[in-house]
Design a protein around this motif. Structure first.
Motif, PDB file in Angstrom:
ATOM      1  N   CYS A  82     -21.770   9.453  43.004  1.00 11.65           N
ATOM      2  CA  CYS A  82     -21.077   9.776  41.752  1.00 11.65           C
ATOM      3  C   CYS A  82     -21.811  10.907  41.026  1.00 11.65           C
ATOM      4  CB  CYS A  82     -20.978   8.549  40.866  1.00 11.65           C
ATOM      5  SG  CYS A  82     -19.867   7.268  41.494  1.00 11.65           S
ATOM      6  N   ARG A  83     -21.203  11.394  40.005  1.00 12.40           N
ATOM      7  CA  ARG A  83     -21.803  12.486  39.211  1.00 12.40           C
ATOM      8  C   ARG A  83     -22.232  11.943  37.849  1.00 12.40           C
ATOM      9  NH1 ARG A  83     -19.655  16.504  34.908  1.00 12.40           N
ATOM     10  NH2 ARG A  83     -21.200  18.185  35.109  1.00 12.40           N
ATOM     11  N   SER A  84     -23.445  12.302  37.389  1.00 12.94           N
ATOM     12  CA  SER A  84     -23.981  11.790  36.127  1.00 12.94           C
ATOM     13  C   SER A  84     -24.468  12.942  35.240  1.00 12.94           C
ATOM     14  CB  SER A  84     -25.141  10.819  36.376  1.00 12.94           C
ATOM     15  OG  SER A  84     -26.216  11.478  37.011  1.00 12.94           O
ATOM     16  N   THR A  85     -24.511  12.695  33.927  1.00 11.61           N
ATOM     17  CA  THR A  85     -25.019  13.682  32.946  1.00 11.61           C
ATOM     18  C   THR A  85     -25.917  12.974  31.948  1.00 11.61           C
ATOM     19  OG1 THR A  85     -23.189  13.415  31.388  1.00 11.61           O
ATOM     20  CG2 THR A  85     -22.895  15.053  33.136  1.00 11.61           C
ATOM     21  N   THR A  86     -26.808  13.735  31.293  1.00 10.59           N
ATOM     22  CA  THR A  86     -27.728  13.199  30.286  1.00 10.59           C
ATOM     23  C   THR A  86     -27.850  14.201  29.144  1.00 10.59           C
ATOM     24  OG1 THR A  86     -29.012  12.047  31.981  1.00 10.59           O
ATOM     25  CG2 THR A  86     -30.070  12.396  29.836  1.00 10.59           C
ATOM     26  N   ASN A  87     -27.834  13.695  27.898  1.00 14.61           N
ATOM     27  CA  ASN A  87     -28.016  14.570  26.736  1.00 14.61           C
ATOM     28  C   ASN A  87     -28.431  13.716  25.538  1.00 14.61           C
ATOM     29  OD1 ASN A  87     -28.002  16.975  25.208  1.00 14.61           O
ATOM     30  ND2 ASN A  87     -26.198  17.721  26.330  1.00 14.61           N
ATOM     31  N   GLU A 121     -32.070  10.446  39.100  1.00 16.33           N
ATOM     32  CA  GLU A 121     -31.883   9.039  39.448  1.00 16.33           C
ATOM     33  C   GLU A 121     -31.688   8.147  38.221  1.00 16.33           C
ATOM     34  OE1 GLU A 121     -31.561   8.141  42.574  1.00 16.33           O
ATOM     35  OE2 GLU A 121     -31.944  10.217  43.218  1.00 16.33           O
ATOM     36  N   SER A 122     -31.682   8.762  37.040  1.00 17.60           N
ATOM     37  CA  SER A 122     -31.503   7.987  35.797  1.00 17.60           C
ATOM     38  C   SER A 122     -30.006   7.902  35.511  1.00 17.60           C
ATOM     39  CB  SER A 122     -32.238   8.665  34.636  1.00 17.60           C
ATOM     40  OG  SER A 122     -33.630   8.748  34.898  1.00 17.60           O
ATOM     41  N   ILE A 123     -29.410   6.752  35.827  1.00 13.17           N
ATOM     42  CA  ILE A 123     -27.949   6.615  35.774  1.00 13.17           C
ATOM     43  C   ILE A 123     -27.586   5.365  34.972  1.00 13.17           C
ATOM     44  CG2 ILE A 123     -25.842   6.353  37.147  1.00 13.17           C
ATOM     45  CD1 ILE A 123     -27.395   7.624  39.485  1.00 13.17           C
ATOM     46  N   VAL A 124     -26.630   5.510  34.084  1.00 12.31           N
ATOM     47  CA  VAL A 124     -26.108   4.370  33.344  1.00 12.31           C
ATOM     48  C   VAL A 124     -25.243   3.549  34.295  1.00 12.31           C
ATOM     49  CG1 VAL A 124     -24.049   5.595  32.493  1.00 12.31           C
ATOM     50  CG2 VAL A 124     -24.982   3.662  31.198  1.00 12.31           C
ATOM     51  N   ARG A 125     -25.265   2.246  34.143  1.00  9.97           N
ATOM     52  CA  ARG A 125     -24.493   1.381  35.022  1.00  9.97           C
ATOM     53  C   ARG A 125     -23.007   1.452  34.649  1.00  9.97           C
ATOM     54  NH1 ARG A 125     -26.181  -2.540  38.375  1.00  9.97           N
ATOM     55  NH2 ARG A 125     -28.279  -2.526  37.446  1.00  9.97           N
ATOM     56  N   SER A 126     -22.144   1.676  35.660  1.00 10.80           N
ATOM     57  CA  SER A 126     -20.707   1.768  35.415  1.00 10.80           C
ATOM     58  C   SER A 126     -20.177   0.435  34.906  1.00 10.80           C
ATOM     59  CB  SER A 126     -19.972   2.181  36.687  1.00 10.80           C
ATOM     60  OG  SER A 126     -20.138   1.194  37.695  1.00 10.80           O
ATOM     61  N   LEU A 127     -19.137   0.509  34.074  1.00 13.55           N
ATOM     62  CA  LEU A 127     -18.563  -0.677  33.459  1.00 13.55           C
ATOM     63  C   LEU A 127     -17.115  -0.822  33.933  1.00 13.55           C
ATOM     64  CD1 LEU A 127     -18.887  -2.983  31.381  1.00 13.55           C
ATOM     65  CD2 LEU A 127     -18.057  -1.368  29.635  1.00 13.55           C
ATOM     66  N   SER A 128     -16.839  -1.916  34.629  1.00 11.26           N
ATOM     67  CA  SER A 128     -15.488  -2.173  35.150  1.00 11.26           C
ATOM     68  C   SER A 128     -14.926  -3.443  34.519  1.00 11.26           C
ATOM     69  CB  SER A 128     -15.512  -2.312  36.679  1.00 11.26           C
ATOM     70  OG  SER A 128     -16.371  -3.370  37.074  1.00 11.26           O
ATOM     71  N   ALA A 151     -28.518  -0.270  32.873  1.00 12.40           N
ATOM     72  CA  ALA A 151     -28.819   0.999  33.526  1.00 12.40           C
ATOM     73  C   ALA A 151     -29.294   0.718  34.941  1.00 12.40           C
ATOM     74  CB  ALA A 151     -29.894   1.740  32.734  1.00 12.40           C
ATOM     75  N   GLN A 152     -29.420   1.793  35.720  1.00 12.41           N
ATOM     76  CA  GLN A 152     -29.887   1.662  37.095  1.00 12.41           C
ATOM     77  C   GLN A 152     -30.706   2.881  37.474  1.00 12.41           C
ATOM     78  OE1 GLN A 152     -26.512   1.433  39.760  1.00 12.41           O
ATOM     79  NE2 GLN A 152     -25.424   3.107  38.731  1.00 12.41           N
ATOM     80  N   GLY A 153     -31.315   2.790  38.658  1.00 15.84           N
ATOM     81  CA  GLY A 153     -32.199   3.869  39.095  1.00 15.84           C
ATOM     82  C   GLY A 153     -33.446   3.919  38.244  1.00 15.84           C
ATOM     83  N   THR A 154     -33.817   5.081  37.757  1.00 16.44           N
ATOM     84  CA  THR A 154     -35.020   5.248  36.924  1.00 16.44           C
ATOM     85  C   THR A 154     -34.712   5.128  35.435  1.00 16.44           C
ATOM     86  OG1 THR A 154     -34.691   7.654  36.894  1.00 16.44           O
ATOM     87  CG2 THR A 154     -36.086   6.751  38.654  1.00 16.44           C
ATOM     88  N   LEU A 155     -33.442   4.946  35.076  1.00 11.06           N
ATOM     89  CA  LEU A 155     -33.098   4.937  33.650  1.00 11.06           C
ATOM     90  C   LEU A 155     -33.623   3.705  32.917  1.00 11.06           C
ATOM     91  CD1 LEU A 155     -31.718   6.409  31.359  1.00 11.06           C
ATOM     92  CD2 LEU A 155     -29.558   5.314  32.009  1.00 11.06           C
TER      93      LEU A 155
END
Length: 301
Positions: free
Chosen positions: A241-246, A221-228, A170-174
């Motif tokens: 980028c655009r992020s969602t949480t649930n 700012e709670s963002i999962v780290r993208s996987l490439s 994860a990144q940011g505050t996540l």
């Protein structure tokens, strides 16, 4: 000895002394009132007929009256018999039935076995705690196949990852949110469509309360780290980028969506928004199906 046929016959009574017996005179028929010419007495005959008719009428009237009285009496008895069961007794209390003969209003009611089936098991219960959620879990089990179709849109499945140290994926505050709420695993998968890519991250907790708290603690700012990798270019490492949480049950799920060419996502990037919503919906459905499968297995067992 010969018997004369022309003279009157005497009537002899064996119980009367012979000296007291008198010869009886022959009676003349009504149609012969002493006339020597044997002509009927029509007036006498009419009188006799009228007398007989009058007697018959009196008999009929008397018989009818007696029949009416008898029928009325029978009806009265029938009415009394029919109404007797609904009438209150006028007799003394000693003649009333005892309390043991009177049905009690508090008598035990008959009981019947339930005919309705027991309520079905709640699938969410099986994904709300680690104690009940025992089915195998991996990125490929949660996100099977090589592609995903949502409506008329097809997404190609890319790389997957299963991380036990949740904060490192994860990144940011996540990272802090996941660590504080004791995340145990973070499963990730990336899907692409053209130059749009979406990474879905599913964080696993022991309880539903922990997952709900992680969702509440997350911010913009709670963002999962993208996987490439595996043919998918790096994305969302420096661009907007655009992020969602649930969350659902003991799982919190996150998405991050953007362009693989490094462009920023704007409000006009409808394809990116749609891709992020589709993958968030698919993550929710897969977690719910996991609960449904375990509930079905428990019901059959």
């Amino acid at each position: 000895m010969s018997f004369g046929q022309g003279g009157p016959q005497s009537q002899w009574d064996p119980w009367t002394p012979q000296s007291q017996q008198q010869p009886q005179q022959p009676q003349q028929p009504p149609w012969n009132s002493g006339n020597s010419d044997n002509t009927p007495d029509w007036a006498a005959l009419a009188e006799a007929s009228e007398a007989r008719a009058k007697r018959r009428r009196l008999l009929f009237i008397g018989g009818g009256a007696l029949a009416t009285v008898a029928i009325a009496g029978a009806v009265a008895v029938a009415v009394v018999s029919a109404n007797g069961s609904g009438q209150a007794s006028d007799g003394p209390s000693s003649q009333l039935p005892s309390t043991a003969d009177i049905p009690s209003a508090t008598a035990t009611q008959p009981s019947f076995a339930p005919t309705s089936a027991p309520p079905p098991l709640d699938p969410k219960d099986f994904v709300s705690s680690a104690k009940k959620d025992k089915a195998p879990l991996s990125p490929d089990l949660l996100f099977p196949g090589t592609q995903l179709t949502m409506g008329d849109t097809v997404y190609k499945k890319g790389p997957t990852a299963d991380t036990r140290t949740c904060g490192s994926a994860a990144q940011g505050t996540l990272p802090k949110v996941l660590d504080t709420n004791k995340c145990t695993r973070l499963l990730r998968v990336t899907y692409t469509k053209g130059d749009t890519a979406v990474t879905v991250g599913v964080a696993v907790f022991d309880t539903e309360a922990q997952a709900s708290k992680a969702k509440k603690d997350a911010d913009k700012e709670s963002i999962v780290r993208s996987l490439s990798g595996g043919g998918v270019k790096s994305f969302c490492t420096g661009a907007i980028c655009r992020s969602t949480t649930n969350s659902y049950g003991r799982y919190a799920y996150f998405t991050v969506a953007g362009f693989t060419d490094g462009e920023n996502v704007t409000e006009k990037s409808t394809g990116v928004f749609r891709a992020g919503d589709d993958l968030a919906e698919f993550a929710f459905r897969q977690i719910r199906r996991r609960g449904e499968a375990q509930a079905s297995a428990a019901a059959e067992g």
